[in-house]
Design a protein around this motif. Structure first.
Motif, PDB file in Angstrom:
ATOM      1  N   PHE A 101       0.835  -1.197   0.000  1.00  0.00           N
ATOM      2  CA  PHE A 101       0.000   0.000   0.000  1.00  0.00           C
ATOM      3  C   PHE A 101       0.872   1.250   0.000  1.00  0.00           C
ATOM      4  CE2 PHE A 101      -2.500   3.117   2.640  1.00  0.00           C
ATOM      5  CZ  PHE A 101      -3.390   3.471   1.638  1.00  0.00           C
ATOM      6  N   THR A 102       1.925   1.244   0.808  1.00  0.00           N
ATOM      7  CA  THR A 102       2.843   2.376   0.857  1.00  0.00           C
ATOM      8  C   THR A 102       3.505   2.601  -0.495  1.00  0.00           C
ATOM      9  OG1 THR A 102       3.288   1.952   3.199  1.00  0.00           O
ATOM     10  CG2 THR A 102       4.891   3.292   2.007  1.00  0.00           C
ATOM     11  N   LEU A 103       3.908   1.522  -1.135  1.00  0.00           N
ATOM     12  CA  LEU A 103       4.543   1.607  -2.451  1.00  0.00           C
ATOM     13  C   LEU A 103       3.600   2.256  -3.461  1.00  0.00           C
ATOM     14  CD1 LEU A 103       7.276   0.680  -3.671  1.00  0.00           C
ATOM     15  CD2 LEU A 103       6.115  -1.388  -4.435  1.00  0.00           C
ATOM     16  N   ALA A 104       2.338   1.824  -3.460  1.00  0.00           N
ATOM     17  CA  ALA A 104       1.350   2.376  -4.386  1.00  0.00           C
ATOM     18  C   ALA A 104       1.086   3.851  -4.097  1.00  0.00           C
ATOM     19  CB  ALA A 104       0.056   1.571  -4.299  1.00  0.00           C
ATOM     20  N   CYS A 105       1.003   4.211  -2.821  1.00  0.00           N
ATOM     21  CA  CYS A 105       0.721   5.603  -2.458  1.00  0.00           C
ATOM     22  C   CYS A 105       1.855   6.526  -2.867  1.00  0.00           C
ATOM     23  CB  CYS A 105       0.478   5.710  -0.952  1.00  0.00           C
ATOM     24  SG  CYS A 105      -1.077   4.979  -0.380  1.00  0.00           S
ATOM     25  N   ILE A 106       3.086   6.106  -2.626  1.00  0.00           N
ATOM     26  CA  ILE A 106       4.240   6.939  -2.988  1.00  0.00           C
ATOM     27  C   ILE A 106       4.299   7.122  -4.499  1.00  0.00           C
ATOM     28  CG2 ILE A 106       6.755   7.044  -3.020  1.00  0.00           C
ATOM     29  CD1 ILE A 106       6.773   5.695  -0.300  1.00  0.00           C
ATOM     30  N   LYS A 107       4.043   6.063  -5.228  1.00  0.00           N
ATOM     31  CA  LYS A 107       4.087   6.170  -6.690  1.00  0.00           C
ATOM     32  C   LYS A 107       3.059   7.174  -7.208  1.00  0.00           C
ATOM     33  CE  LYS A 107       3.609   3.718 -11.015  1.00  0.00           C
ATOM     34  NZ  LYS A 107       3.115   2.535 -11.743  1.00  0.00           N
TER      35      LYS A 107
END
Length: 642
Positions: free
Chosen positions: A535-541
């Motif tokens: 989820f963090t990866l998707a949000c940062i992207k």
């Protein structure tokens, strides 16, 4: 194979030596290191059981020895750099299997260990090599530049637990156990004391972002060696290239001796798992992690090894093999991924498709193009194009799409049918009508003839964003949905593995009355902290870092006090899972990886994939003049720009 045969590749080998910041270690099927338990270096060796992979403490085999591994003949020519144990101590040697070769001297250039700057040759050659070295290290140095921040007590505890979960093999770290729950009796550990490929990925990401790459490298190479073993269920062998779901390090006596022992790797390909289902996602995760390792460490030489290239091709050939299926998605059975029990996801589940798409893109990036790989790369490109269009067009739902489905006509028999999968409007669940927001949407969990699984599955949607399987507009819609339905999908503990849960008669029929997957528990609507890092990866992207920070803050308040459980129960995740293991490693690692990504957002860029507009242009349908083949590539393009 003589040294003269390697003449065309000598310059390339030299450049690889300059790029690599640490020396590689050769992993061959035999390990010449002495076991601390062995009584003597000449202890007799017992033949290991065929179900084990053994990297044991025994004398080096002579060069004529060929183990009974069909792929070992290829792997034996993998190169590594190591310090020669005898003779001139100042010379670095390249080992090709059991042949020691003198230091590479190319066109008047020579390299000595510890003196890479002492390159003899023309000024132009020096500048070329120096520039190549700087370019190879540029990305790695960028990741190392992060704000120096004092670790909190929670972070320190998490790192201590993660390091405690590490497993050693031949004296080297090789992975982390699934759970290190001291409250669980040994005879009730089941397979939680094993190293799972999917479970180790968040641990590997955390280690890599922390600058500790040895355990990840060892894991990648040793699991690659396990790939070639033939495992059977009822006398049937799965396709070549299958990666195990997990493995366990076992210590066995040598030839019945009580004084000398050997360590062996015992893999599980699903033949002893609950349900006896082979893991489809293990090979996909392995490829994704291999790319991440190279991107973060700069050690691209690992990807270029002959055995690693062979491993990538075997996985891709297995996934791209022809079958009866008409769709570009992978057809799999229930229990073949993170949801490893019966949950009604057989067919074409989103989680597998998102990982498949990401693995295809990673493989295309890492495969060395030659005469033997051209057809495979062409097949990968064709599949990427078809798969991206299929998921974007048919799996996406928002308020507009649900209105279209509500007015579908059925029993359409033509090439131009709108309702291509004969979906009945009555399948739209009552909960969805009031749940989906006006602005936002998501990729549904599954699609088959006359069936759409409208449940929201977190991992598939998050990874569709990270891999750019979803369009920009769709990715924004998924995060808008999560923000709007925060209480449902995050609640007291991020994040729901799926929403909503199967209940009542539906639960009884679809799960078979599974006592572990009861409503709002485990895979059936439970909350899994390990999903936090994706989820963090998707949000940062997507530039929505604040959403990830909010979710991490929620987890940080509870996870340490609850002793890092595997999952949480109830509709909002208030209770620790009724059968949840404590000190679950990927719960710990998912939290740490999320914190590291938030501290260093630039690292997220090397774990994701950007949109590739050429995929739509390369669609195989455009190469055919057959009137039967219809492709809506223009519609897919419009989704990208809208």
């Amino acid at each position: 194979m003589g040294f003269a045969a390697a003449q065309p590749y000598r310059r390339r080998l030299l450049l690889l030596l300059l790029r690599r910041r640490t020396r590689a270690t050769d992993f061959s099927p035999t390990c010449p290191r002495r076991c601390p338990y062995a009584s003597s270096s000449n202890a007799p060796i017992a033949a290991a059981d065929s179900s084990y992979f053994s990297c044991i403490f025994r004398p080096e085999k002579p060069s004529s020895f060929v183990p009974p591994d069909s792929n070992w003949g290829i792997r034996r020519f993998s190169t590594s750099v190591d310090q020669f144990s005898g003779g001139d101590k100042n010379l670095e040697r390249i080992f090709i299997q059991n042949m020691a070769v003198k230091p590479v001297v190319i066109d008047g250039l020579a390299v000595e260990e510890g003196n890479e700057a002492a390159v003899v040759g023309s000024k132009e050659e020096k500048e070329e090599l120096a520039g190549d070295k700087i370019a190879g290290l540029e990305q790695t140095e960028e990741l190392e530049v992060r704000e120096v921040k004092e670790e909190s007590e929670v972070d320190k505890e998490a790192w201590r637990l993660l390091n405690k979960a590490a497993v050693s093999y031949c004296g080297r770290p090789i992975g982390t156990v699934a759970a290190n729950d001291v409250t669980t009796a040994a005879n009730q550990a089941l397979n939680y004391d094993q190293v799972f490929i999917r479970d180790f990925v968040p641990s590997a990401i955390a280690f890599l972002l922390k600058g500790e790459s040895e355990i990840v490298r060892n894991f990648l190479l040793h699991t690659l060696q396990l790939q070639s073993w033939e495992k059977t269920v009822d006398c049937y062998s799965p396709g070549q290239g299958l990666m195990p779901a997990s493995f366990k390090v076992r210590t066995l006596p040598l030839d019945g001796s009580n004084e000398a022992f050997e360590e062996v790797l015992d893999p599980d390909f699903g033949e002893s798992a609950i349900g006896r289902v082979a893991p489809v996602d293990s090979g996909l995760w392995w490829i994704i992690l291999l790319r991440a390792y190279g991107k973060i460490t700069g050690d691209y030489a690992l990807q270029e090894r002959v055995d690693v290239q062979t491993g990538i091709r075997l996985i891709m050939n297995l996934c791209l093999s022809d079958g009866f299926d008409m769709f570009p998605t992978l057809l799999v059975t229930d229990g073949s991924c993170m949801i490893d029990r019966r949950m009604g996801i057989h067919g074409h589940p989103l989680e597998i498709q998102a990982l498949f798409y990401s693995a295809l893109r990673c493989s295309r990036e890492m495969i060395i193009i030659d005469d033997g790989s051209k057809n495979l790369v062409r097949a990968i490109n064709n599949r990427l194009s078809a798969l991206s269009f299929h998921i974007r067009e048919y799996y996406w739902v928002d308020m507009k799409k649900i209105n279209e489905i509500y007015r579908y006509k059925t029993e359409e028999y033509s090439y131009d049918a709108i309702n291509k999968f004969n979906i009945y409007p009555e399948q739209i669940p009552s909960w969805l009508v009031d749940w989906i927001p006006e602005k936002g949407g998501y990729l549904i969990g599954n699609l088959q003839p006359a069936h759409m699984d409208f449940r929201f599955f977190s991992l598939g949607n998050f990874w569709a964003i990270a891999s750019s399987l979803a369009t920009q507009r769709q990715a924004e819609g998924i995060l808008n949905l999560i923000e709007d339905k925060w209480d449902d999908l995050v609640g007291h503990m991020p994040l729901k593995i799926c929403y909503p849960a199967l209940e009542y008669e539906e639960w009884r029929i679809i799960t078979g009355s599974d006592p572990k997957n009861t409503p709002w528990s485990y895979h059936n609507g439970g909350s899994w902290p390990t999903l936090l890092w994706q989820f963090t990866l998707a949000c940062i992207k997507m530039g929505r870092r604040e959403l990830a920070q909010k979710a991490v803050a929620v987890a940080e308040k509870r996870l340490p006090n609850d002793r890092w459980p595997e999952y949480y129960d109830t509709r909002t995740g208030r209770f620790i899972g009724k059968q949840s293991r404590l000190y679950q490693t990927w719960s710990i690692a998912g939290f740490l990886a999320s914190k590291l990504l938030l501290e260093n957002p630039s690292a997220a860029a090397v774990l994701t994939c950007d949109e590739d507009l050429e995929l739509l242009e390369a669609c195989a349908c455009g190469l055919s003049k057959n009137a039967r083949i219809k492709c809506s590539r223009l519609a897919a393009k419009s989704q990208i720009v809208s």
